[in-house]
Design an enzyme around this catalytic site. Structure first.
Site: not given
Ligand code: NDP
Length: 328
Positions: A153, A156-157
């Site tokens: 992701c 997300c990261d």
């Protein structure tokens, strides 16, 4: 002109039976399919209870800009869109709950669904909208560096790799989208594609090609993710000539597709070989009367938010018609 609904007795219509809570319409999943089913089911007075699952809001909460959902001419972020979906479902009285469906007994109606390995819900009708989960390549090194350099992701990261070099594996729209997103944060992005062409839509391919800091490596297969002291330092690839190619990166993003979340239903429902739940053509009906499936868990072809929402609507309408034929 729409008729105003009476929601005053929504909660009291959920009965308790033999220690288990009994509901008319249980929806599992909180992506576009689940919430759309909830909006329609609530407005049809089915008093739906919706369990959000592990990732409230579903896969779109890990997406950046959604530009192709009708009604948002300027685009909207995935998380914002899912908040809108949830608000709309709650506005009509959907009982949205945090919890994961951990087991299912669909041998007879009411269907018994276990939530978080403890609470049992008896559902007169069941709408499965559990979506799909990101796939991984299956390398030991991928597991080893999960969360410390390996991710599925970018939204997300990606932030953790600001001004660093990263790699993305996959040739579909997800890989293109993840690469574009990362190219705005990272110094350089290597897009690793095992074939000599991309599967992504033309518009996404063009965007990738026009982005200066994305390098596409066609016909490269990931052999190993390399690291030292528990963090990723590179990726070892094999090119079409069988040669080893090492690329130095700090992050490795896997974007190679998804698996449908249908495992707890597999003893009862017909699925295809990947696990996508089969539905009767043109409907959300599964092989069990009263059990309906919608969204990515039953759709190996389109997998779009708008198609998921469409099938969510179908599932609620099918559930309403089914319940109409039964004495609750
Ligand atoms: P896809 O199944 O479309 O693509 C998966 C990609 O990963 C393919 O290029 C495939 O290669 C590659 N792949 C699979 N396994 C491996 C492996 N072990 N090693 C290396 N590469 C591998 O999945 P997506 O998640 O990209 O897209 C799913 C659906 O969602 C599509 O319909 C897509 O259009 C849609 N989507 C739309 C978006 C948008 O419109 N904004 C954003 C994201 C997705 P190969 O081609 O060789 O099989």
């Amino acid at each position: 002109m729409f008729k105003k609904m009476d929601l005053s007795d929504n909660k009291t219509q959920k009965k308790s039976e033999g220690g288990a809570e009994k509901v008319k319409c249980l929806i599992i999943g909180s992506g576009p399919a689940g919430y759309t089913a909830a909006i329609y089911a609530a407005r049809a007075n089915l008093n739906p209870v919706l369990y959000e699952g592990l990732q409230p809001g579903g896969q779109l909460t890990t997406t950046t800009e959604v530009e192709n959902f009708p009604g948002y001419p300027d685009g909207i972020t995935g998380p914002e869109m899912m908040e809108d979906f949830a608000k709309q479902a709650k506005r009509f009285g959907t009982d949205v709950r945090f919890g994961l469906a951990s087991a299912a007994d669909l041998s007879a109606a009411p269907f018994k669904i276990t939530i978080d390995n403890s609470k049992i819900i008896k559902a007169e009708s069941l709408i499965i909208a559990t979506g799909a989960t990101a796939k991984y390549i299956g390398l030991e090194s991928e597991k080893k560096y999960m969360g410390s350099g390996v991710s599925a992701c970018a939204t997300c990261d990606g932030f953790f790799y600001k001004n660093l070099d990263v790699a993305v594996v996959g040739g579909g729209d997800t890989a293109a989208e993840e690469s574009l997103y990362l190219s705005g944060i990272c110094r350089k992005v290597y897009l690793i594609i095992r074939k000599d062409h991309m599967r992504a839509s033309k518009v996404m391919q063009e965007r990738v090609m026009n982005r200066k800091n994305i390098t596409v490596l066609y016909e490269h297969v990931t052999r190993e993710i390399l690291g030292t002291n528990g963090v990723v330092t590179g990726v070892l690839l094999i090119n079409s000539k069988g040669e080893e190619v090492r690329v130095d990166v700090s992050g490795f993003f896997v974007a190679i597709g998804h698996l449908p979340n249908s495992a707890i239903f597999k003893d009862y429902l017909d699925t295809d070989e990947t696990g996508y739940i089969k539905t009767l053509p043109g409907s959300s009906k599964t092989n069990i009367e009263g059990v309906f499936a919608c969204g990515d868990v039953m759709d190996p072809h389109y997998r779009q938010a708008v198609t998921a929402a469409g099938t969510g609507c179908m599932a609620a309408m099918d559930a309403e018609r089914y319940l109409g034929t039964r004495e609750i």
